[in-house]
Motif scaffolding. Structure first.
Motif, mmCIF file in Angstrom:
data_model
loop_
_atom_site.group_PDB
_atom_site.id
_atom_site.type_symbol
_atom_site.label_atom_id
_atom_site.label_comp_id
_atom_site.label_asym_id
_atom_site.label_seq_id
_atom_site.Cartn_x
_atom_site.Cartn_y
_atom_site.Cartn_z
ATOM 1 N N ASP A 66 0.813 -1.214 0.000
ATOM 2 C CA ASP A 66 0.000 0.000 0.000
ATOM 3 C C ASP A 66 0.850 1.270 0.000
ATOM 4 O O ASP A 66 0.365 2.354 0.261
ATOM 5 N N ASN A 67 2.122 1.138 -0.288
ATOM 6 C CA ASN A 67 3.028 2.268 -0.334
ATOM 7 C C ASN A 67 3.712 2.272 -1.695
ATOM 8 O O ASN A 67 3.547 1.341 -2.476
ATOM 9 N N HIS A 68 4.484 3.313 -1.977
ATOM 10 C CA HIS A 68 5.264 3.286 -3.205
ATOM 11 C C HIS A 68 6.719 3.595 -2.882
ATOM 12 O O HIS A 68 7.020 4.275 -1.909
ATOM 13 N N TYR A 69 7.605 3.033 -3.706
ATOM 14 C CA TYR A 69 9.037 3.116 -3.449
ATOM 15 C C TYR A 69 9.772 3.526 -4.712
ATOM 16 O O TYR A 69 9.355 3.199 -5.823
ATOM 17 N N HIS A 70 10.892 4.213 -4.499
ATOM 18 C CA HIS A 70 11.753 4.652 -5.596
ATOM 19 C C HIS A 70 13.195 4.364 -5.193
ATOM 20 O O HIS A 70 13.653 4.875 -4.164
ATOM 21 N N PHE A 71 13.882 3.564 -5.995
ATOM 22 C CA PHE A 71 15.259 3.195 -5.682
ATOM 23 C C PHE A 71 16.126 3.150 -6.917
ATOM 24 O O PHE A 71 15.665 2.780 -7.997
ATOM 25 N N MET A 72 17.381 3.502 -6.719
ATOM 26 C CA MET A 72 18.416 3.186 -7.686
ATOM 27 C C MET A 72 19.080 1.934 -7.114
ATOM 28 O O MET A 72 19.292 1.847 -5.899
ATOM 29 N N VAL A 73 19.360 0.964 -7.966
ATOM 30 C CA VAL A 73 19.906 -0.313 -7.533
ATOM 31 C C VAL A 73 21.265 -0.507 -8.187
ATOM 32 O O VAL A 73 21.382 -0.453 -9.414
ATOM 33 N N CYS A 74 22.302 -0.742 -7.378
ATOM 34 C CA CYS A 74 23.620 -1.018 -7.937
ATOM 35 C C CYS A 74 23.653 -2.473 -8.406
ATOM 36 O O CYS A 74 23.396 -3.387 -7.617
ATOM 37 N N GLU A 75 23.971 -2.665 -9.669
ATOM 38 C CA GLU A 75 23.998 -4.016 -10.231
ATOM 39 C C GLU A 75 25.217 -4.813 -9.794
ATOM 40 O O GLU A 75 25.241 -6.032 -9.976
ATOM 41 N N ARG A 76 26.205 -4.150 -9.213
ATOM 42 C CA ARG A 76 27.392 -4.884 -8.726
ATOM 43 C C ARG A 76 27.246 -5.306 -7.274
ATOM 44 O O ARG A 76 27.437 -6.460 -6.942
ATOM 45 N N CYS A 77 26.917 -4.350 -6.398
ATOM 46 C CA CYS A 77 26.867 -4.675 -4.965
ATOM 47 C C CYS A 77 25.449 -4.943 -4.461
ATOM 48 O O CYS A 77 25.268 -5.465 -3.370
ATOM 49 N N GLY A 78 24.434 -4.577 -5.243
ATOM 50 C CA GLY A 78 23.050 -4.832 -4.857
ATOM 51 C C GLY A 78 22.467 -3.823 -3.890
ATOM 52 O O GLY A 78 21.318 -3.959 -3.473
ATOM 53 N N LEU A 80 20.619 -0.665 -2.330
ATOM 54 C CA LEU A 80 19.495 0.166 -2.739
ATOM 55 C C LEU A 80 19.751 1.603 -2.300
ATOM 56 O O LEU A 80 20.146 1.847 -1.163
ATOM 57 N N PHE A 81 19.508 2.539 -3.201
ATOM 58 C CA PHE A 81 19.647 3.958 -2.913
ATOM 59 C C PHE A 81 18.275 4.605 -3.092
ATOM 60 O O PHE A 81 17.841 4.819 -4.233
ATOM 61 N N PRO A 82 17.573 4.898 -1.990
ATOM 62 C CA PRO A 82 16.236 5.492 -2.126
ATOM 63 C C PRO A 82 16.311 6.935 -2.618
ATOM 64 O O PRO A 82 17.285 7.636 -2.352
ATOM 65 N N PHE A 83 15.280 7.355 -3.345
ATOM 66 C CA PHE A 83 15.168 8.762 -3.724
ATOM 67 C C PHE A 83 13.710 9.185 -3.611
ATOM 68 O O PHE A 83 12.799 8.365 -3.682
ATOM 69 N N GLU A 84 13.509 10.480 -3.382
ATOM 70 C CA GLU A 84 12.185 11.028 -3.122
ATOM 71 C C GLU A 84 11.395 11.352 -4.386
ATOM 72 O O GLU A 84 10.175 11.298 -4.393
ATOM 73 N N GLU A 85 12.079 11.736 -5.447
ATOM 74 C CA GLU A 85 11.388 12.168 -6.657
ATOM 75 C C GLU A 85 10.461 11.069 -7.168
ATOM 76 O O GLU A 85 10.810 9.910 -7.161
ATOM 77 N N CYS A 86 9.290 11.489 -7.611
ATOM 78 C CA CYS A 86 8.293 10.528 -8.075
ATOM 79 C C CYS A 86 7.852 10.886 -9.490
ATOM 80 O O CYS A 86 7.779 12.058 -9.850
ATOM 81 N N ALA A 87 7.562 9.896 -10.261
ATOM 82 C CA ALA A 87 7.107 10.089 -11.640
ATOM 83 C C ALA A 87 5.582 10.187 -11.668
ATOM 84 O O ALA A 87 4.916 9.556 -12.481
ATOM 85 N N ARG A 88 5.029 10.978 -10.756
ATOM 86 C CA ARG A 88 3.576 11.084 -10.598
ATOM 87 C C ARG A 88 2.879 11.478 -11.892
ATOM 88 O O ARG A 88 1.840 10.916 -12.243
ATOM 89 N N GLU A 89 3.428 12.461 -12.608
ATOM 90 C CA GLU A 89 2.798 12.896 -13.859
ATOM 91 C C GLU A 89 2.756 11.761 -14.880
ATOM 92 O O GLU A 89 1.751 11.573 -15.559
ATOM 93 N N LEU A 90 3.844 11.018 -14.976
ATOM 94 C CA LEU A 90 3.883 9.887 -15.899
ATOM 95 C C LEU A 90 2.861 8.831 -15.489
ATOM 96 O O LEU A 90 2.115 8.311 -16.325
ATOM 97 N N ILE A 91 2.809 8.511 -14.219
ATOM 98 C CA ILE A 91 1.864 7.498 -13.725
ATOM 99 C C ILE A 91 0.426 7.937 -14.003
ATOM 100 O O ILE A 91 -0.395 7.153 -14.482
ATOM 101 N N ASP A 92 0.122 9.201 -13.717
ATOM 102 C CA ASP A 92 -1.227 9.715 -13.971
ATOM 103 C C ASP A 92 -1.579 9.626 -15.456
ATOM 104 O O ASP A 92 -2.688 9.235 -15.819
ATOM 105 N N ALA A 93 -0.636 9.987 -16.331
ATOM 106 C CA ALA A 93 -0.877 9.920 -17.775
ATOM 107 C C ALA A 93 -1.101 8.477 -18.233
ATOM 108 O O ALA A 93 -1.984 8.210 -19.050
ATOM 109 N N LEU A 94 -0.305 7.546 -17.695
ATOM 110 C CA LEU A 94 -0.464 6.136 -18.062
ATOM 111 C C LEU A 94 -1.810 5.590 -17.593
ATOM 112 O O LEU A 94 -2.467 4.832 -18.316
#
Length: 118
Positions: A66-78, A80-94
Motif C-alpha cells: 500500500d506504499n510506493h518506493y523509488h530506488f536506484m539499484v547497484c547491479e554490482r553490490c546490490g 538500494l539507494f532510495p530517492f524522493e522524486e516521483c514520476a507522478r505525472e507519468l503514472i497519472d498519464a499512463l
C-alpha cells in the motif's frame, strides 16, 4: 490458513520499515526460524499484503503493497539507494491512457554506484 502470530510479527516489521527488507533481514529482526519467515512471506504475498522484487543474484526484497518506493539499484553490490522524486505525472498519464487504476508502484533504476565504479 490463518494469520498466525509469527505472520503478524513479520507483517508488522515490513509495515514499519521505510525500506524493503530481505528475508534474512526480517529473520534477524524477529528471531523466528528462517524457514518460517520464508513460509510467512509466501503467505503474505499470496494475500497481496506484501509485494516483492528481486535484484542482482536473486536477492529478493519485500515491501508494503500500500506504499510506493523509488530506488536506484547497484547491479554490482546490490545496494538500494532510495530517492524522493516521483514520476507522478507519468503514472497519472499512463492511468488515463490505459484506463488503469494504480494501487501501488515500485520505481527501480539499475546502474553502478559510485563506490563500485572506483
Amino acid at each position: 490458513m490463518r494469520m498466525t502470530e509469527n505472520r503478524k510479527k513479520i507483517l508488522k516489521i515490513i509495515e514499519e520499515s521505510k525500506i524493503p527488507l530481505t528475508a534474512e533481514e526480517i529473520y534477524k529482526k524477529t528471531g523466528v526460524n528462517l524457514s518460517t519467515v520464508y513460509r510467512a512471506l509466501k503467505f503474505l504475498e499470496e494475500r497481496k499484503l506484501v509485494g516483492s522484487f528481486s535484484v542482482n543474484r536473486g536477492v529478493r526484497y519485500f515491501f508494503r503493497r500500500d506504499n510506493h518506493y523509488h530506488f536506484m539499484v547497484c547491479e554490482r553490490c546490490g545496494k538500494l539507494f532510495p530517492f524522493e522524486e516521483c514520476a507522478r505525472e507519468l503514472i497519472d498519464a499512463l492511468q488515463k491512457k490505459y484506463r488503469f487504476s494504480e494501487e501501488s508502484h515500485l520505481f527501480l533504476i539499475y546502474g553502478i554506484c559510485e563506490s563500485c565504479r572506483r
